[in-house]
Design a protein around this motif. Structure first.
Motif, PDB file in Angstrom:
ATOM      1  N   ILE A   1      11.941  37.084   7.118  1.00 58.10           N
ATOM      2  CA  ILE A   1      12.105  36.500   8.446  1.00 58.10           C
ATOM      3  C   ILE A   1      10.916  36.924   9.307  1.00 58.10           C
ATOM      4  CG2 ILE A   1      13.577  36.386  10.511  1.00 58.10           C
ATOM      5  CD1 ILE A   1      14.943  35.269   8.036  1.00 58.10           C
ATOM      6  N   GLY A   2      10.323  35.956  10.004  1.00 59.54           N
ATOM      7  CA  GLY A   2       9.228  36.242  10.916  1.00 59.54           C
ATOM      8  C   GLY A   2       9.739  36.857  12.208  1.00 59.54           C
ATOM      9  N   ARG A   3       8.876  37.482  12.936  1.00 56.98           N
ATOM     10  CA  ARG A   3       9.232  38.143  14.201  1.00 56.98           C
ATOM     11  C   ARG A   3       9.988  37.191  15.117  1.00 56.98           C
ATOM     12  NH1 ARG A   3      10.011  42.263  16.247  1.00 56.98           N
ATOM     13  NH2 ARG A   3       8.994  43.337  14.583  1.00 56.98           N
ATOM     14  N   ASP A   4       9.624  35.905  15.117  1.00 48.17           N
ATOM     15  CA  ASP A   4      10.264  34.926  15.999  1.00 48.17           C
ATOM     16  C   ASP A   4      11.543  34.327  15.418  1.00 48.17           C
ATOM     17  OD1 ASP A   4       9.200  33.378  13.988  1.00 48.17           O
ATOM     18  OD2 ASP A   4       8.029  32.082  15.318  1.00 48.17           O
ATOM     19  N   GLY A   5      11.969  34.779  14.242  1.00 45.32           N
ATOM     20  CA  GLY A   5      13.202  34.294  13.630  1.00 45.32           C
ATOM     21  C   GLY A   5      13.009  33.184  12.614  1.00 45.32           C
ATOM     22  N   ARG A   6      11.760  32.742  12.448  1.00 48.87           N
ATOM     23  CA  ARG A   6      11.499  31.699  11.450  1.00 48.87           C
ATOM     24  C   ARG A   6      11.703  32.255  10.039  1.00 48.87           C
ATOM     25  NH1 ARG A   6       6.250  30.386  10.907  1.00 48.87           N
ATOM     26  NH2 ARG A   6       5.709  32.282  12.027  1.00 48.87           N
ATOM     27  N   LEU A   7      12.259  31.429   9.177  1.00 48.26           N
ATOM     28  CA  LEU A   7      12.384  31.780   7.767  1.00 48.26           C
ATOM     29  C   LEU A   7      11.028  31.574   7.114  1.00 48.26           C
ATOM     30  CD1 LEU A   7      14.160  32.480   5.285  1.00 48.26           C
ATOM     31  CD2 LEU A   7      14.499  30.011   5.020  1.00 48.26           C
ATOM     32  N   LEU A   8      10.443  32.632   6.599  1.00 49.04           N
ATOM     33  CA  LEU A   8       9.140  32.544   5.956  1.00 49.04           C
ATOM     34  C   LEU A   8       9.259  32.353   4.456  1.00 49.04           C
ATOM     35  CD1 LEU A   8       7.254  35.348   7.926  1.00 49.04           C
ATOM     36  CD2 LEU A   8       7.348  32.879   8.402  1.00 49.04           C
ATOM     37  N   ASP A   9      10.313  32.902   3.859  1.00 50.60           N
ATOM     38  CA  ASP A   9      10.479  32.771   2.411  1.00 50.60           C
ATOM     39  C   ASP A   9      11.900  33.162   2.024  1.00 50.60           C
ATOM     40  OD1 ASP A   9       9.628  32.200  -0.226  1.00 50.60           O
ATOM     41  OD2 ASP A   9       9.176  34.306  -0.608  1.00 50.60           O
ATOM     42  N   VAL A  10      12.405  32.528   0.994  1.00 52.66           N
ATOM     43  CA  VAL A  10      13.678  32.927   0.388  1.00 52.66           C
ATOM     44  C   VAL A  10      13.540  32.732  -1.118  1.00 52.66           C
ATOM     45  CG1 VAL A  10      14.728  30.635   0.745  1.00 52.66           C
ATOM     46  CG2 VAL A  10      16.188  32.621   0.335  1.00 52.66           C
ATOM     47  N   GLN A  11      13.965  33.729  -1.865  1.00 52.93           N
ATOM     48  CA  GLN A  11      13.907  33.679  -3.322  1.00 52.93           C
ATOM     49  C   GLN A  11      15.121  34.382  -3.895  1.00 52.93           C
ATOM     50  OE1 GLN A  11      10.275  35.297  -4.879  1.00 52.93           O
ATOM     51  NE2 GLN A  11       8.990  34.072  -3.544  1.00 52.93           N
TER      52      GLN A  11
ATOM     53  N   ALA B   1       9.977  40.808   8.384  1.00 56.26           N
ATOM     54  CA  ALA B   1      10.821  41.791   7.695  1.00 56.26           C
ATOM     55  C   ALA B   1      11.415  41.135   6.455  1.00 56.26           C
ATOM     56  CB  ALA B   1      11.932  42.289   8.611  1.00 56.26           C
ATOM     57  N   THR B   2      11.502  41.894   5.393  1.00 53.22           N
ATOM     58  CA  THR B   2      12.090  41.425   4.142  1.00 53.22           C
ATOM     59  C   THR B   2      13.452  42.074   3.978  1.00 53.22           C
ATOM     60  OG1 THR B   2       9.900  41.196   3.144  1.00 53.22           O
ATOM     61  CG2 THR B   2      11.790  41.264   1.642  1.00 53.22           C
TER      62      THR B   2
END
Length: 76
Positions: free
Chosen positions: A18-28, A64-65
């Motif tokens: 999750i990016g600082r702004d709440g965007r989903l950057l990756d999911v695996q 954050a992961t």
């Protein structure tokens, strides 16, 4: 015996960034449930839930992961 008898529940672990702004950057899927349909559904659900709340100040960095378990119980 059917799979539901041998495996009354399945567990998978997903990695979510999750990016600082709440965007989903990756999911695996970090550890598969062994059932492709469950794995795909979990990834789809995480994507549909985005965007998330911004990261709190106590979490430093640009992202954050999170490694999150999911246990699915077969109630048949």
């Amino acid at each position: 015996p059917p799979r539901s008898t041998l495996f009354p529940y399945t567990t998978l672990f997903r990695s979510v960034i999750i990016g600082r702004d709440g965007r989903l950057l990756d999911v695996q899927i970090a550890q598969s449930s062994g059932i492709p349909q469950i794995d795909a559904g979990v990834i789809g659900g995480v994507r549909r839930g985005s965007p998330y709340a911004p990261l709190p100040d106590s979490i430093q960095g640009a992202s954050a992961t999170f490694y999150l378990p999911l246990v699915s119980v077969n109630r048949q």
